[in-house]
Scaffold this motif. Structure first.
Motif, PDB file in Angstrom:
ATOM      1  N   SER A 155      18.745 -12.060  29.525  1.00 48.83           N
ATOM      2  CA  SER A 155      19.877 -12.991  29.469  1.00 48.83           C
ATOM      3  C   SER A 155      20.366 -13.249  28.056  1.00 48.83           C
ATOM      4  CB  SER A 155      19.480 -14.319  30.126  1.00 48.83           C
ATOM      5  OG  SER A 155      18.824 -14.100  31.348  1.00 48.83           O
ATOM      6  N   GLY A 156      19.419 -13.518  27.147  1.00 50.44           N
ATOM      7  CA  GLY A 156      19.815 -13.895  25.794  1.00 50.44           C
ATOM      8  C   GLY A 156      20.514 -12.806  25.024  1.00 50.44           C
ATOM      9  N   PHE A 157      20.210 -11.531  25.346  1.00 51.38           N
ATOM     10  CA  PHE A 157      20.853 -10.410  24.670  1.00 51.38           C
ATOM     11  C   PHE A 157      21.970  -9.801  25.508  1.00 51.38           C
ATOM     12  CE2 PHE A 157      16.796  -9.693  22.025  1.00 51.38           C
ATOM     13  CZ  PHE A 157      17.342 -10.373  20.946  1.00 51.38           C
ATOM     14  N   HIS A 158      22.333 -10.428  26.611  1.00 47.04           N
ATOM     15  CA  HIS A 158      23.481 -10.009  27.435  1.00 47.04           C
ATOM     16  C   HIS A 158      23.363  -8.541  27.842  1.00 47.04           C
ATOM     17  CE1 HIS A 158      25.053 -13.725  25.774  1.00 47.04           C
ATOM     18  NE2 HIS A 158      24.931 -13.228  24.555  1.00 47.04           N
ATOM     19  N   ARG A 159      22.200  -8.166  28.331  1.00 46.48           N
ATOM     20  CA  ARG A 159      21.988  -6.764  28.661  1.00 46.48           C
ATOM     21  C   ARG A 159      20.968  -6.622  29.782  1.00 46.48           C
ATOM     22  NH1 ARG A 159      17.681  -4.221  24.266  1.00 46.48           N
ATOM     23  NH2 ARG A 159      16.102  -5.828  24.532  1.00 46.48           N
ATOM     24  N   ILE A 160      20.867  -5.404  30.276  1.00 47.18           N
ATOM     25  CA  ILE A 160      19.796  -5.017  31.176  1.00 47.18           C
ATOM     26  C   ILE A 160      18.944  -4.003  30.438  1.00 47.18           C
ATOM     27  CG2 ILE A 160      19.224  -3.838  33.330  1.00 47.18           C
ATOM     28  CD1 ILE A 160      21.852  -5.033  34.450  1.00 47.18           C
ATOM     29  N   ALA A 161      17.661  -4.312  30.279  1.00 43.23           N
ATOM     30  CA  ALA A 161      16.745  -3.427  29.554  1.00 43.23           C
ATOM     31  C   ALA A 161      15.904  -2.665  30.572  1.00 43.23           C
ATOM     32  CB  ALA A 161      15.850  -4.243  28.628  1.00 43.23           C
ATOM     33  N   ILE A 162      15.694  -1.373  30.313  1.00 45.01           N
ATOM     34  CA  ILE A 162      15.000  -0.507  31.255  1.00 45.01           C
ATOM     35  C   ILE A 162      13.756   0.072  30.574  1.00 45.01           C
ATOM     36  CG2 ILE A 162      15.210   1.473  32.805  1.00 45.01           C
ATOM     37  CD1 ILE A 162      18.246   1.094  32.706  1.00 45.01           C
ATOM     38  N   PHE A 163      12.607   0.022  31.294  1.00 42.69           N
ATOM     39  CA  PHE A 163      11.327   0.460  30.754  1.00 42.69           C
ATOM     40  C   PHE A 163      10.608   1.353  31.773  1.00 42.69           C
ATOM     41  CE2 PHE A 163      12.449  -3.641  29.067  1.00 42.69           C
ATOM     42  CZ  PHE A 163      12.154  -3.554  27.720  1.00 42.69           C
ATOM     43  N   THR A 164       9.641   2.090  31.275  1.00 38.12           N
ATOM     44  CA  THR A 164       8.735   2.795  32.181  1.00 38.12           C
ATOM     45  C   THR A 164       7.764   1.777  32.780  1.00 38.12           C
ATOM     46  OG1 THR A 164       7.034   3.230  30.511  1.00 38.12           O
ATOM     47  CG2 THR A 164       8.849   4.824  30.692  1.00 38.12           C
ATOM     48  N   LEU A 165       7.008   2.207  33.750  1.00 39.40           N
ATOM     49  CA  LEU A 165       6.008   1.327  34.358  1.00 39.40           C
ATOM     50  C   LEU A 165       4.910   0.956  33.366  1.00 39.40           C
ATOM     51  CD1 LEU A 165       5.631   2.984  37.878  1.00 39.40           C
ATOM     52  CD2 LEU A 165       6.782   0.832  37.337  1.00 39.40           C
ATOM     53  N   GLN A 166       4.768   1.760  32.311  1.00 43.93           N
ATOM     54  CA  GLN A 166       3.770   1.463  31.275  1.00 43.93           C
ATOM     55  C   GLN A 166       4.336   0.582  30.161  1.00 43.93           C
ATOM     56  OE1 GLN A 166       4.349   4.747  32.438  1.00 43.93           O
ATOM     57  NE2 GLN A 166       2.727   4.274  33.941  1.00 43.93           N
ATOM     58  N   GLY A 167       5.594   0.172  30.273  1.00 43.61           N
ATOM     59  CA  GLY A 167       6.179  -0.724  29.292  1.00 43.61           C
ATOM     60  C   GLY A 167       6.872  -0.028  28.142  1.00 43.61           C
ATOM     61  N   GLU A 168       7.071   1.276  28.232  1.00 48.65           N
ATOM     62  CA  GLU A 168       7.779   1.995  27.170  1.00 48.65           C
ATOM     63  C   GLU A 168       9.285   1.833  27.375  1.00 48.65           C
ATOM     64  OE1 GLU A 168       6.497   5.997  27.360  1.00 48.65           O
ATOM     65  OE2 GLU A 168       4.402   5.541  26.861  1.00 48.65           O
ATOM     66  N   PHE A 169       9.960   1.482  26.304  1.00 47.55           N
ATOM     67  CA  PHE A 169      11.400   1.243  26.384  1.00 47.55           C
ATOM     68  C   PHE A 169      12.150   2.553  26.598  1.00 47.55           C
ATOM     69  CE2 PHE A 169      15.535   0.968  24.167  1.00 47.55           C
ATOM     70  CZ  PHE A 169      16.134  -0.015  24.953  1.00 47.55           C
ATOM     71  N   LEU A 170      13.087   2.523  27.545  1.00 46.53           N
ATOM     72  CA  LEU A 170      13.912   3.696  27.818  1.00 46.53           C
ATOM     73  C   LEU A 170      15.327   3.520  27.280  1.00 46.53           C
ATOM     74  CD1 LEU A 170      12.767   4.487  31.472  1.00 46.53           C
ATOM     75  CD2 LEU A 170      12.095   5.660  29.368  1.00 46.53           C
ATOM     76  N   LYS A 171      16.005   2.473  27.704  1.00 44.59           N
ATOM     77  CA  LYS A 171      17.358   2.213  27.216  1.00 44.59           C
ATOM     78  C   LYS A 171      17.795   0.823  27.656  1.00 44.59           C
ATOM     79  CE  LYS A 171      19.828   4.248  31.185  1.00 44.59           C
ATOM     80  NZ  LYS A 171      20.891   5.220  31.584  1.00 44.59           N
ATOM     81  N   SER A 172      18.934   0.396  27.132  1.00 40.35           N
ATOM     82  CA  SER A 172      19.492  -0.891  27.551  1.00 40.35           C
ATOM     83  C   SER A 172      20.969  -0.701  27.873  1.00 40.35           C
ATOM     84  CB  SER A 172      19.310  -1.958  26.469  1.00 40.35           C
ATOM     85  OG  SER A 172      20.042  -1.639  25.310  1.00 40.35           O
ATOM     86  N   LEU A 173      21.443  -1.485  28.824  1.00 36.25           N
ATOM     87  CA  LEU A 173      22.844  -1.450  29.229  1.00 36.25           C
ATOM     88  C   LEU A 173      23.484  -2.759  28.790  1.00 36.25           C
ATOM     89  CD1 LEU A 173      22.328  -0.093  32.867  1.00 36.25           C
ATOM     90  CD2 LEU A 173      22.578   1.215  30.743  1.00 36.25           C
ATOM     91  N   LEU A 174      24.355  -2.683  27.799  1.00 33.73           N
ATOM     92  CA  LEU A 174      25.021  -3.872  27.299  1.00 33.73           C
ATOM     93  C   LEU A 174      26.117  -4.282  28.281  1.00 33.73           C
ATOM     94  CD1 LEU A 174      25.171  -5.891  24.949  1.00 33.73           C
ATOM     95  CD2 LEU A 174      26.893  -4.416  23.907  1.00 33.73           C
ATOM     96  N   LEU A 175      26.108  -5.549  28.662  1.00 26.40           N
ATOM     97  CA  LEU A 175      27.067  -6.049  29.648  1.00 26.40           C
ATOM     98  C   LEU A 175      28.219  -6.746  28.939  1.00 26.40           C
ATOM     99  CD1 LEU A 175      24.406  -7.481  32.118  1.00 26.40           C
ATOM    100  CD2 LEU A 175      25.452  -5.199  32.102  1.00 26.40           C
ATOM    101  N   VAL A 176      29.435  -6.483  29.398  1.00 30.59           N
ATOM    102  CA  VAL A 176      30.629  -6.977  28.697  1.00 30.59           C
ATOM    103  C   VAL A 176      31.528  -7.723  29.675  1.00 30.59           C
ATOM    104  CG1 VAL A 176      32.633  -6.343  27.322  1.00 30.59           C
ATOM    105  CG2 VAL A 176      30.513  -5.049  27.082  1.00 30.59           C
ATOM    106  N   ASP A 177      32.085  -8.834  29.197  1.00 33.11           N
ATOM    107  CA  ASP A 177      33.090  -9.582  29.944  1.00 33.11           C
ATOM    108  C   ASP A 177      33.835 -10.429  28.923  1.00 33.11           C
ATOM    109  OD1 ASP A 177      34.644 -10.832  31.892  1.00 33.11           O
ATOM    110  OD2 ASP A 177      32.959 -11.019  33.289  1.00 33.11           O
ATOM    111  N   GLU A 178      34.801 -11.208  29.390  1.00 32.62           N
ATOM    112  CA  GLU A 178      35.554 -12.064  28.477  1.00 32.62           C
ATOM    113  C   GLU A 178      34.608 -13.005  27.745  1.00 32.62           C
ATOM    114  OE1 GLU A 178      39.276 -15.258  28.555  1.00 32.62           O
ATOM    115  OE2 GLU A 178      38.811 -14.040  30.325  1.00 32.62           O
ATOM    116  N   LEU A 179      33.642 -13.579  28.479  1.00 32.13           N
ATOM    117  CA  LEU A 179      32.531 -14.295  27.884  1.00 32.13           C
ATOM    118  C   LEU A 179      31.294 -13.438  28.088  1.00 32.13           C
ATOM    119  CD1 LEU A 179      33.199 -17.927  29.202  1.00 32.13           C
ATOM    120  CD2 LEU A 179      33.592 -17.058  26.891  1.00 32.13           C
ATOM    121  N   PRO A 180      30.496 -13.171  27.063  1.00 37.49           N
ATOM    122  CA  PRO A 180      29.332 -12.300  27.217  1.00 37.49           C
ATOM    123  C   PRO A 180      28.471 -12.718  28.409  1.00 37.49           C
ATOM    124  CG  PRO A 180      29.647 -12.869  24.920  1.00 37.49           C
ATOM    125  CD  PRO A 180      30.611 -13.707  25.694  1.00 37.49           C
TER     126      PRO A 180
END
Length: 810
Positions: free
Chosen positions: A96-121
Motif C-alpha cells: 500500500s505505502g509504495f502504491h504497487r504490487i510486489a511479486i516474489f518467489t515462494l522462497q521470498g526472492e523478489f521478482l518484480k513490482s507493478l507500479l499502480l497509477v491513477d489520478e491519486l496514487p
C-alpha cells in the motif's frame, strides 16, 4: 376447495427446515513477534504466509505452526503492506505505502513490482490472482481494478465512493467463488458486494447493522465448501456465517459460544482449516471447521437505517444497540480506542504505526499511576480548555475525575476544515478539534511548556528544549534561529522521522519533533528511548560519547558513565551520568541551557566535582576579578558562570586538557614550561585575565632528580603529562585552582568549609592563595631541602629564593 384448505393446514404444521451452521475447533496459534498483521495466504503444501505489515515483512510458518523463514522484500523493502495472495507458485503483496504490487518467489526472492497509477496514487489493500490477472481493491480511490501480471497494465477498474450498488466506501478483502463471481468487502457500507467477472454488480451479502446477518465493520472474507461465506467484523470481534448468501448466525466454538477476537482483519480457508488474523492480539488463530445442524436463516426485511452514516461511528445510535455491544470502561463506543482502530488498522486509513502499539498519550483508556514523591511539574497546574471534551468513567481508578479520550482531540466534525493542514503528508485530514497547522495543539493544554525562540512575548528561555529553531540552510549570513549543526540543515535525522515525528510547515522544531503522541517507545512519548541519551544523540551527536575514550577524542564532557556510588541531584538519585543528569527537557532552570540546576555558582558541577564550587567569589571566579574577559567561545563570565568561563562541556578541543574554554596564547617567558602549566600561564601573563598576578618564576630543577610524592597530597606530572607518583613539579603540584583555602587543617585534619564570600581581589599569602597545604609538614620537599624547606616553600616564586649557578632544569 377442501383439498386446498387441508394442504394449507398441513404446510403450517410442518417443522421449520433446519439449516447447517459452522463451529470451529482451535488447533494452533501462530506467533513470532508479529506487530498487527493484516492478512494471510496458505500454499497448497500448508505453509502459511503471514503479512506482518508494521514490521514490513512476511513470516512463513510450517504446517505444524513453527516459524519457517522470513522475508522483507526487495532493496526498497515494503511499506505497510496490507494484502497477500499466492498463485502460480508466486507470492503477490499489495504494498500500500509504495502504491504497487510486489511479486516474489515462494522462497521470498523478489521478482518484480507493478507500479499502480491513477489520478491519486492507488493504495492497494487486498488482492486475488486468477488466470494471470490480479484483481485488487484500492482503498484510496474506492475502486476495484484488474491488472495483467505479465505486462503490469491495468485493464479494468470500476467503482467510486458512494452507497449505491457498485459504489464503495473503502473496499477491502476479495474472494472469487467457484462460479467466478467476485465478492468484495465494502467496509463502511457494512456489506459484501458480488460482481461478475466483468465487474457488473450481481447482488450483495449482508447489510449494515447489528442484528443477525448484519455487518458493522466487515473486514476479513473467506469461502468454505463453496457454500459458506465467512465475514469477520473488526469492531465487534466476531465472524458472521452465510450459507448460500443467507445468514446462519455467528461462527461458534465447540461449546456453541460465539468466537470472540480483538480485531479480526483477515480470514483464509485452506482445506478444512480457518486462519483468523487477529491484528490487535498480534497473532493468527487456526481452527478446524465443522458443520452442525442448527440455526435459521435471517430474513432481510428491515428498511435501511435512517442514520446509517452517523451510526458508522456512533454505534449507540443504531436501533438495536445495547450497552453490551460496544461500551468500553463505561465509555460510549464512539470514544473508544476499538472504534478508532476498526478503521485505522489499514482498511480505511493505516495508522498502525501510531495506534495499537507502544505508548499512547494518557487518556481514559491509557492511564498511568502518578509518580510517588516526585517533584510537581508546572504542567500539573495547566488546564485543559473546554474545546477538548472530557469523559467520566465509573470503572476507572479516577472515576470521579473527567479524563481525555480519543474524541477529546479528534473529531470528524472539524471546524474550518478548509483551513486545516496536516503535519503528515499521508494524512489528508487530521480530524483534530482545533487547527494544528504548526503543531501548536499540544500547547493548548501544556501552557507551561509554551516556548518559542522567536516569540519575544513569552520570555521562558531556558525552561524547555527550544522550539522554533529552523532545521534548514540559513539564508546568507543569517544564523539566528537556525541550527548550528550543518547536519541538521537537512531536517530531522531519518531515525527520528521513521519513528513518527516531524517538523513544522516551515521546517522548524515543534513539540512533535521529539514527541510522537501515539505509538511511542516510552511514557515520555518519544520515538527513541532517552534515559541514556539515545534521543538527544540523534541530533546532538557532537555532544554525545559512548564512553570516556570517545569523549576525550571529541573534547566533550563524558556521558554514559556508571558511578561507583550513587548521588542525588535536585532530588533525583543518579547512578549513571547521562544527558539528563544535567539537562531537564521541560523543567530547566530559567536562563540556562535547560539545566536541572542553575550553573552560575557551580552548584551543578559540584555534585560530582566535590567542593569545586568553593571557587565562587574567589580570585579564580572571573566574575569578580575579570568581568570583561571573553573565552574563545565569546562568552563573558556573567554569561558562562563560575565554571563555564574556563570549561566548556560540549565544545572542547580534543588536544586541550580539562575541556578548557580559553584560547592559548604563545608562551613568551624565559623559563621552560610544562604542557600542564599552560592553562595557568595563559591567564598569569601580560594581557591575560590575571595580568596583575604574573608568575615569572615557576620551574623547578628536574635534571638528574627522581621526585616521588603521594598524588593525593602533592601530585607530580609524568612524561605523558599525567598526574603520577613519580614525575616533575608543576603548578598543580602545590596549587588547587578551585579552592582558596587548603582543604584540610594540618593540626586537626578536619575539613574546613570554604569561605562563602571573599572581598574583591583579596591578596593571598603563602598560607592560602589556592594552596593545597598550609605548610611543609608531610611534603616530599623536606627530603631534599631539609631545614631550608620552609624558606624555599614560602618564597618559591621569588627570584631571591633560587640557588644561583645551578642548572638542573632540562
Amino acid at each position: 376447495m377442501k383439498r386446498y384448505f387441508f394442504l394449507l393446514i398441513f404446510l403450517t404444521i410442518l417443522p421449520a427446515k433446519v439449516y447447517a451452521g459452522l463451529f470451529a475447533e482451535k488447533i494452533m496459534q501462530l506467533e513470532s513477534d508479529l506487530d498487527q498483521p493484516s492478512d494471510i495466504a496458505v500454499h497448497d503444501d500448508g505453509r502459511a504466509y503471514v503479512l506482518d505489515g508494521v514490521n514490513n515483512r512476511v513470516v512463513v510458518y510450517h504446517p505444524n505452526g513453527k516459524k519457517d523463514f522470513i522475508f522483507y522484500g526487495d532493496k526498497k523493502g515494503l511499506n505497510q503492506p496490507m494484502g497477500i495472495s499466492i498463485a502460480d507458485e508466486q507470492v503477490y503483496i499489495a504494498d500500500s505505502g509504495f502504491h504497487r504490487i510486489a511479486i516474489f518467489t515462494l522462497q521470498g526472492e523478489f521478482l518484480k513490482s507493478l507500479l499502480l497509477v491513477d489520478e491519486l496514487p492507488p493504495e492497494p489493500v487486498a488482492l486475488v490472482v486468477t488466470e494471470g490477472m490480479i484483481t485488487w481493491s484500492d482503498r484510496r480511490n474506492h475502486k476495484i481494478c484488474r491488472t495483467a501480471v505479465d505486462t503490469g497494465k491495468t485493464l479494468l477498474c470500476w467503482g467510486k465512493r458512494g452507497e449505491s450498488r457498485g459504489d464503495f466506501q473503502f473496499p477491502f478483502q476479495l474472494k472469487f467463488d467457484r462460479d467466478d463471481y467476485l465478492h468484495v468487502v465494502d467496509v463502511l457500507n457494512g456489506r459484501v458486494q458480488v460482481f461478475n467477472h466483468q465487474g457488473r454488480y450481481f447482488n450483495q451479502v449482508g447489510r449494515f447493522g447489528l442484528e443477525g446477518g448484519e455487518l458493522y465493520r466487515p473486514n476479513g472474507l473467506a469461502l468454505y465448501n463453496d457454500q459458506y461465506l465467512l465475514v469477520s467484523d473488526a469492531y465487534r470481534g466476531t465472524v458472521s456465517v452465510f450459507k448460500n448468501k443467507r445468514s446462519v448466525g455467528l461462527l461458534v466454538d465447540t461449546e456453541q459460544k460465539p468466537l470472540q477476537f480483538s480485531a479480526p482483519t483477515g480470514l483464509t480457508v485452506w482445506q478444512d482449516h480457518l486462519y483468523v488474523v487477529d491484528a490487535l492480539n498480534n497473532r493468527v488463530d487456526v481452527f478446524r471447521l465443522h458443520e452442525y445442524e442448527g440455526g435459521s436463516l435471517t430474513k432481510d426485511t428491515r428498511a435501511d437505517l435512517s442514520q446509517k452514516n452517523c451510526a458508522i461511528c456512533h454505534l449507540a445510535w443504531a436501533p438495536d444497540y445495547s450497552t453490551d455491544e460496544g461500551e468500553q470502561d463505561d465509555v460510549p463506543p464512539v470514544a473508544t480506542e476499538r472504534m478508532c482502530y476498526s478503521c485505522h488498522h489499514g482498511a480505511v486509513l493505516d495508522s498502525r504505526k501510531a495506534i495499537g502499539r507502544g505508548e499512547q498519550h494518557p487518556d481514559i483508556h491509557h492511564q498511568r499511576e502518578e509518580a510517588q514523591n516526585k517533584k510537581i511539574s508546572p504542567a500539573q497546574n495547566d488546564k485543559i480548555p473546554k474545546v477538548f471534551p472530557l469523559l467520566k468513567s465509573a470503572s476507572t481508578m479516577r472515576g470521579k475525575k473527567r479524563q481525555l479520550s480519543c474524541g477529546s482531540c479528534h473529531t470528524p466534525h472539524t471546524k474550518d476544515i478548509d483551513k486545516a493542514d496536516t503535519l503528515y503528508t499521508q494524512h489528508k485530514n487530521p480530524w483534530l478539534r482545533v487547527l494544528n497547522n504548526d503543531g501548536d495543539l499540544c500547547q493548548q493544554c501544556h501552557e507551561s511548556k509554551l516556548d518559542d525562540v522567536r516569540n519575544t512575548k513569552v520570555p521562558l528561555s531556558g525552561i524547555n528544549h527550544p522550539v522554533g529553531i529552523y532545521l534548514k540552510v540559513p539564508p546568507g549570513d543569517e544564523k539566528k534561529y537556525y541550527a548550528t549543526s550543518e547536519k541538521l540543515h537537512n531536517g530531522l535525522p531519518e531515525s527520528l522521522l521513521s519513528g513518527g515525528v516531524t517538523l513544522g510547515r516551515d521546517k522548524q522544531m515543534i513539540c512533535q519533533s521529539c514527541h510522537q503522541i501515539h505509538g511511542a517507545t516510552n511514557e515520555a512519548l518519544t520515538p527513541l528511548n532517552f534515559d541514556e541519551g539515545q534521543l538527544c544523540a540523534e541530533c546532538h551527536d557532537r555532544q554525545h560519547a559512548k564512553d570516556k575514550k570517545d569523549a576525550k577524542i571529541k573534547g566533550i564532557h563524558p556521558v554514559n558513565i556508571e558511578l561507583e556510588k550513587s548521588l542525588k541531584i535536585n532530588g533525583n538519585e543518579i547512578k549513571k551520568i547521562t544527558c539528563l543528569t544535567c539537562h531537564s527537557i521541560h523543567n530547566g532552570e530559567k536562563g540556562t541551557a535547560i539545566l536541572t540546576i542553575n550553573d552560575q555558582d557551580g552548584k551543578l558541577c559540584s555534585n560530582c566535582h566535590k567542593k569545586y564550587d568553593a571557587v565562587v567569589n574567589s580570585d579564580h571566579d572571573l566574575r569578580v576579578t575579570a568581568e570583561k574577559y571573553q573565552n574563545r567561545l565569546g562568552h563573558t563570565p556573567e554569561q558562562s558562570g563560575a565554571c563555564g568561563i574556563c570549561h566548556t562541556m560540549h565544545r572542547g578541543n580534543p588536544e586541550t586538557p580539562f575541556l578548557y574554554a580559553g584560547e592559548f596564547q604563545p608562551y613568551k617567558g624565559k623559563e621552560p614550561a610544562l604542557e600542564r602549566d599552560r592553562i595557568c600561564l595563559d591567564c598569569h601573563r601580560k594581557k591575560g585575565s590575571a595580568e596583575k598576578m604574573i608568575v615569572t618564576h615557576f620551574s623547578h630543577p628536574a635534571k638528574d632528580l627522581i621526585l616521588q610524592s603521594d598524588p593525593k597530597v602533592l601530585p607530580l606530572i609524568n612524561a605523558k603529562n599525567e598526574i603520577d607518583e613519580f614525575g616533575v613539579i608543576a603548578c598543580i603540584t602545590c596549587h588547587e585552582p578551585h579552592r582558596w583555602e587548603p582543604e584540610q587543617n594540618e593540626n586537626t585534619q578536619e575539613t574546613l568549609e570554604p569561605e562563602k564570600i571573599l572581598p574583591k581581589n583579596k591578596k593571598g599569602t603563602v598560607l592560602n592563595s589556592f594552596l593545597r597545604r598550609k605548610g611543609i609538614k608531610g611534603t616530599f620537599c623536606i627530603n631534599c631541602h631539609g631545614l631550608e624547606t620552609r624558606v624555599k616553600y614560602k618564597y618559591y616564586h621569588d627570584k631571591l629564593s633560587r640557588d644561583k649557578n645551578i642548572d638542573y632544569i632540562k
